[in-house]
Design a protein around this motif. Structure first.
Motif, short mmCIF file in Angstrom:
data_model
loop_
_atom_site.label_atom_id
_atom_site.label_comp_id
_atom_site.label_asym_id
_atom_site.label_seq_id
_atom_site.Cartn_x
_atom_site.Cartn_y
_atom_site.Cartn_z
N ALA A 1 -3.51 15.74 0.36
CA ALA A 1 -3.83 14.66 1.29
C ALA A 1 -3.17 13.36 0.84
N GLU A 2 -3.17 13.10 -0.47
CA GLU A 2 -2.55 11.87 -0.98
C GLU A 2 -1.06 11.84 -0.69
N GLU A 3 -0.37 12.95 -0.93
CA GLU A 3 1.08 12.99 -0.67
C GLU A 3 1.38 12.77 0.81
N ARG A 4 0.59 13.42 1.67
CA ARG A 4 0.79 13.29 3.12
C ARG A 4 0.57 11.85 3.58
N ILE A 5 -0.48 11.20 3.07
CA ILE A 5 -0.77 9.82 3.46
C ILE A 5 0.28 8.88 2.91
N ARG A 6 0.74 9.11 1.66
CA ARG A 6 1.82 8.27 1.11
C ARG A 6 3.09 8.40 1.95
N ASP A 7 3.41 9.61 2.38
CA ASP A 7 4.59 9.82 3.23
C ASP A 7 4.44 9.08 4.56
N GLU A 8 3.24 9.16 5.16
CA GLU A 8 3.00 8.47 6.43
C GLU A 8 3.12 6.96 6.26
N LEU A 9 2.57 6.42 5.17
CA LEU A 9 2.66 4.98 4.92
C LEU A 9 4.10 4.54 4.67
N GLU A 10 4.86 5.37 3.95
CA GLU A 10 6.27 5.05 3.71
C GLU A 10 7.06 5.05 5.02
N THR A 11 6.82 6.04 5.86
CA THR A 11 7.49 6.10 7.16
C THR A 11 7.12 4.88 8.01
N GLU B 1 -9.32 14.10 2.76
CA GLU B 1 -8.61 12.98 3.39
C GLU B 1 -9.07 11.62 2.86
N GLU B 2 -10.38 11.43 2.68
CA GLU B 2 -10.88 10.13 2.23
C GLU B 2 -10.42 9.83 0.80
N ILE B 3 -10.51 10.83 -0.07
CA ILE B 3 -10.07 10.63 -1.45
C ILE B 3 -8.56 10.44 -1.49
N GLY B 4 -7.83 11.19 -0.66
CA GLY B 4 -6.38 11.04 -0.58
C GLY B 4 -5.98 9.65 -0.14
N TYR B 5 -6.70 9.09 0.84
CA TYR B 5 -6.39 7.74 1.31
C TYR B 5 -6.68 6.72 0.22
#
Length: 131
Positions: A104-114, A39-43
């Motif tokens: 984790a990166e894809e999930r966080i990017r999707d959350e930020l886009e939403t 999660e940290e690296i993904g963020y």
């Protein structure tokens, strides 16, 4: 040739050699998958621009052959849907693709886009209701 990881801590081998070795590990292996799901690296990666030559990193167990097989399943489902439409006269509803995991990166990017879309809608609706 066998390499002892302790050689890097003892100063026998240079750290750069270890980092180059880790970068060359396969993207569907344990190390790269653990990095992709962290999660940290993904963020941290989600906060940066995407590099143009970024290769695909897949979660553990989802190598290129597995992803290609999932794509084949999706195409077969679509073929069955179209074949059914020929015999029934109407097109059935679209198929749902087989689920694929996200890093984790894809999930966080999707959350930020939403979140960005939600903020834009709130801003537009807030401006529209005040006017």
């Amino acid at each position: 040739m066998r390499v002892d990881l302790l050689d890097y801590f003892r100063g026998v081998r240079p750290w750069g050699q270890l980092f180059r070795f880790l970068k060359r590990l396969p993207p569907h292996g344990w190390y790269q998958s653990a990095i992709a799901m962290d999660e940290e690296i993904g963020y941290a990666r989600a906060m940066q621009d995407r590099p143009e030559k970024a290769g695909p990193i897949s979660p553990l167990g989802y190598s290129l052959p597995v992803l290609l097989q999932l794509r084949q399943i999706d195409l077969l489902k679509e073929l069955m849907r179209v074949t059914a439409s020929v015999f029934s006269g109407k097109l059935p509803p679209p198929i749902r693709p087989e689920p694929r995991p996200q890093t984790a990166e894809e999930r966080i990017r999707d959350e930020l886009e939403t979140l960005n879309v939600k903020n834009a809608v709130d801003l537009i609706l807030g401006v529209a209701s005040q006017g």
